[in-house]
Scaffold this motif. Structure first.
Motif, PDB file in Angstrom:
ATOM      1  N   UNK A 108      44.834  25.602  37.827  1.00  0.00           N
ATOM      2  CA  UNK A 108      43.903  26.111  38.827  1.00  0.00           C
ATOM      3  C   UNK A 108      43.335  27.490  38.543  1.00  0.00           C
ATOM      4  N   UNK A 109      43.772  28.130  37.437  1.00  0.00           N
ATOM      5  CA  UNK A 109      43.298  29.496  37.178  1.00  0.00           C
ATOM      6  C   UNK A 109      41.799  29.533  36.865  1.00  0.00           C
ATOM      7  N   UNK A 110      41.281  28.496  36.227  1.00  0.00           N
ATOM      8  CA  UNK A 110      39.845  28.468  35.945  1.00  0.00           C
ATOM      9  C   UNK A 110      39.038  28.372  37.232  1.00  0.00           C
ATOM     10  N   UNK A 111      39.533  27.574  38.167  1.00  0.00           N
ATOM     11  CA  UNK A 111      38.879  27.419  39.469  1.00  0.00           C
ATOM     12  C   UNK A 111      38.896  28.752  40.220  1.00  0.00           C
ATOM     13  N   UNK A 112      40.048  29.427  40.165  1.00  0.00           N
ATOM     14  CA  UNK A 112      40.188  30.734  40.822  1.00  0.00           C
ATOM     15  C   UNK A 112      39.203  31.735  40.206  1.00  0.00           C
ATOM     16  N   UNK A 113      39.120  31.736  38.876  1.00  0.00           N
ATOM     17  CA  UNK A 113      38.231  32.694  38.205  1.00  0.00           C
ATOM     18  C   UNK A 113      36.777  32.465  38.618  1.00  0.00           C
ATOM     19  N   UNK A 114      36.385  31.194  38.713  1.00  0.00           N
ATOM     20  CA  UNK A 114      35.007  30.892  39.106  1.00  0.00           C
ATOM     21  C   UNK A 114      34.749  31.340  40.545  1.00  0.00           C
ATOM     22  N   UNK A 115      35.732  31.063  41.409  1.00  0.00           N
ATOM     23  CA  UNK A 115      35.588  31.462  42.812  1.00  0.00           C
ATOM     24  C   UNK A 115      35.519  32.981  42.929  1.00  0.00           C
ATOM     25  N   UNK A 116      36.199  33.687  42.031  1.00  0.00           N
ATOM     26  CA  UNK A 116      36.232  35.158  42.084  1.00  0.00           C
ATOM     27  C   UNK A 116      35.011  35.775  41.414  1.00  0.00           C
ATOM     28  N   UNK A 117      34.129  34.942  40.846  1.00  0.00           N
ATOM     29  CA  UNK A 117      32.887  35.486  40.304  1.00  0.00           C
ATOM     30  C   UNK A 117      32.813  35.560  38.793  1.00  0.00           C
ATOM     31  N   UNK A 118      33.791  34.975  38.079  1.00  0.00           N
ATOM     32  CA  UNK A 118      33.704  34.959  36.619  1.00  0.00           C
ATOM     33  C   UNK A 118      32.430  34.215  36.197  1.00  0.00           C
ATOM     34  N   UNK A 119      31.885  34.565  35.043  1.00  0.00           N
ATOM     35  CA  UNK A 119      30.602  33.995  34.602  1.00  0.00           C
ATOM     36  C   UNK A 119      30.712  33.204  33.311  1.00  0.00           C
ATOM     37  N   UNK A 120      31.637  33.594  32.425  1.00  0.00           N
ATOM     38  CA  UNK A 120      31.812  32.863  31.174  1.00  0.00           C
ATOM     39  C   UNK A 120      33.293  32.615  30.983  1.00  0.00           C
TER      40      UNK A 120
END
Lengths: 320, 320
Positions: free
Chosen positions: B208-220
């Motif tokens: 789930x860390x990728x999902x969390x990163x996207x939700x937190x505003x990660x871009x790449x």
């Protein structure tokens, strides 16, 4: 003209390196979605369900340079996965291709496989969206097809056949096995029989027939991959019903009979045990949808029969 | 205790036949969705996009009986595909497994691979939903992961890095390569260094860390599969930016240093060129999301640097 053989010249995978090999694959089957860690696909209709199937093909086992070309192998690998998607009543939306090959293999073989997968995907209005390449001793392909199932109707499962249903089929039956027998017999194939060889190299289905069958009310479906009797028996078993096939709907046509005479093989073996035609076979309550013909009926009495008798030939494909 | 080795006894694939082999695989990784021509998956959220990735693993090339077990091979094959899905900011919803194996292979090897894939899928709250088995000379696995990308935000692509972003990482870096070096060195691995071996056999990520990163505003985002510098360079190239890594955020820890001393290898080689950790590495405008740490910054000046200098070690994995 029958085409067979794998190219043996030109730069090898080792000479080009992974990066350039992938570039060449992508040039053969371009897609805007390819090139990242994973492919992202928008659903073609809102809330459609995702459908997925995968098949692995090994050189010497599923294809040889004596009976096919890399381009045909690619087309066929894609088609057999799309047939699995269509057999659920869904439509393919993408294909993935993983290939293991010897580093000394000419890159053109890889390019031709990719072109085949890409062209077949294109026939189904979808794309080759991702994959993997690696080195090994054998040439091994793995194609995964992703499909979309729109609407609320259930998919066409093996479990959906009910007594009283009509058994329906779309696509040739027996052609692929006959074509393979011709290629393996080492005889000069008469031009009139070339359609059998072509059907072995790349089976033909009309894209969208599974979707049409589902829309028309079909309830169960599979594809003739391991042999008609074997695949029909799967539906019968899982659905807990019996299936009665009508011999006059399956009678070998002129081409199959001619090939049978040439090779001294009973063409019924190809029809009932051949497989690899990827014919869509299913059941429906009403009449056969467009593109399908009736080949039998579903009854309460377990088992699969032809004109009421147990089929003589039912071997089919066995992996090990 | 380090576990390696492939079982050699018990019934073989040939002895059991395809049908029973598939039954045993399904018993190891049960799923209600498995068993038809294709698997049908309901989208976990309305209108989510479909994400798909595939990887192929060949015995002797990606794993050996000297360095792993079939169960670990299955877990790792699933994990590396799930990491690709997470690297898009998506969540895995299903896995497919195709295996080519010699007919004389004990079926327990196949069962253990399937159990590994199924258990890892279970860790990611998803299932092994389908696959294929066939015979070949080599043991070849192909795992495909299907994921779902909810909401309207774009996926985390290789193209999303912008100057001013922070570079973030989730998961160990260098452990897998160090663990492999220990296994291949033929030395007795001190118990304190077993976590390195474990990380090679089955890399660990928190689902789930990728999902969390996207939700937190990660871009790449990508995952460290071919080597940190090589994978980070991909982001830099595709995004048209430069990346400056901070050596103090990557400094080999006590375990890596100890392994390096034991084997007379500079542990920085493992950190920068090792790969196979499947660490999630990405970029974000703000601060690092939960589970991620900062390892550098994105700049306008093309290239990848460590403390401003070109990295000495950047080989990484090459398929051919």
């Amino acid at each position: 003209m029958i085409e067979t053989g794998f190219p043996t010249g030109g730069p090898t995978l080792r000479e080009l390196g992974e990066r350039d090999v992938i570039k060449r694959i992508r040039a053969q089957a371009p897609s805007a979605v390819n090139g990242d860690d994973a492919a992202v696909l928008a659903p073609p209709t809102p809330n459609s369900r995702v459908v997925a199937a995968t098949d692995m093909l090994v050189q010497g086992r599923h294809f040889t340079s004596d009976t096919s070309t890399p381009y045909f192998v690619g087309r066929k690998a894609a088609l057999q996965n799309f047939a699995d998607i269509e057999a659920m009543g869904a439509r393919p939306i993408a294909a993935l291709l993983a290939v293991s090959a010897h580093p000394d293999m000419p890159v053109v073989v890889m390019e031709e496989i990719a072109r085949g997968v890409g062209d077949m995907a294109s026939d189904y209005a979808c794309e080759l969206v991702g994959g993997d390449v690696t080195s090994g001793d054998e040439l091994v392909l793995s194609v995964t097809a992703i499909g979309a199932l729109g609407g609320n109707r259930p998919p066409l499962t093996l479990a959906g056949a009910r007594p009283g249903h009509r058994v329906i089929a779309h696509g040739r039956i027996g052609y692929s096995a006959a074509g393979l027998a011709l290629l393996q017999a080492g005889v000069a194939v008469p031009p009139a029989l070339e359609p059998l060889v072509a059907a072995h190299q790349v089976p033909q289905l009309t894209p969208g027939r599974g979707v049409v069958a589902r829309a028309a009310g079909a309830c169960s479906m599979t594809d003739n991959s391991d042999g008609l009797i074997r695949d029909i028996s799967q539906i019968a078993e899982v659905s807990g019903v019996g299936i009665d096939l009508a011999s006059n709907a399956l009678t070998p046509d002129a081409l199959l009979r001619e090939a049978g005479e040439l090779l001294h093989i009973d063409p019924w073996e190809w029809v009932l045990g051949g497989g690899e035609d990827h014919t869509l076979v299913g059941t429906i309550e009403g009449s056969a949808p467009v593109g399908f013909r009736s080949i039998g009926t579903v009854s309460r009495k377990q088992g699969v029969r032809i004109d009421g008798a147990e089929p003589a030939t039912a071997r089919g494909w066995e992996s090990f």
